[in-house]
Write a protein that holds these residues in place. Sequence first.
Motif, mmCIF file in Angstrom:
data_model
loop_
_atom_site.group_PDB
_atom_site.id
_atom_site.type_symbol
_atom_site.label_atom_id
_atom_site.label_comp_id
_atom_site.label_asym_id
_atom_site.label_seq_id
_atom_site.Cartn_x
_atom_site.Cartn_y
_atom_site.Cartn_z
ATOM 1 N N CYS A 19 -45.512 -123.208 -14.484
ATOM 2 C CA CYS A 19 -45.053 -121.815 -14.565
ATOM 3 C C CYS A 19 -44.885 -121.375 -16.013
ATOM 4 N N VAL A 53 -43.779 -119.569 -5.917
ATOM 5 C CA VAL A 53 -45.048 -119.854 -6.573
ATOM 6 C C VAL A 53 -46.157 -119.685 -5.548
ATOM 7 N N TRP A 94 -46.275 -117.001 -10.310
ATOM 8 C CA TRP A 94 -44.879 -117.114 -9.897
ATOM 9 C C TRP A 94 -44.209 -115.750 -9.936
#
Length: 163
Positions: A14, A50, A60
């Motif tokens: 992320c 996600v 995300w």
Amino acid sequence: MIIRPLLKEDYTHCAQIYQDGLDTGMATFETIVPDWVSWDVKFLKQCRFVAIKEEVILGWVALTPFSTREVYKGVAEVTLYISKIARGKGIGRALLMAIIKESERAGFWTLQAKIFARNEASIALFQKCGFRIVGVREKLAMRDGIWHDNVLFERRSELFYVV
């Protein structure tokens, strides 16, 4: 593709997606990606997701509180980032719709977003998902020597408001 809750173990991927957004120069006024601890404090524990396809995290989405005041407990700001390899493929829409649905279950009645005026793809996405423009903050901040306008969006849940 599956959408599931974002876990601490996902953050390395992320963070790279966040960096991809920073690199565009039109996704955020942030200039560095926060570490996990800082990120975890900033975003609400609920409503973090996600999107994954073939074991690769493609994007995300998470919420930050609008205010700590009790009267605003149902208002949050959406943050959404999509990997540069996955943009334009419906990942953002899927994540945004997932967080809308889950935020309503969690008692949120208004979602907000702030998007750079030149980020036309994000503006179109949010509008397609029921967000409306409520204002523009002109030349709000300078990033990399460039002034940026911020378009303010909100989406009111029909579960909480009579339309």
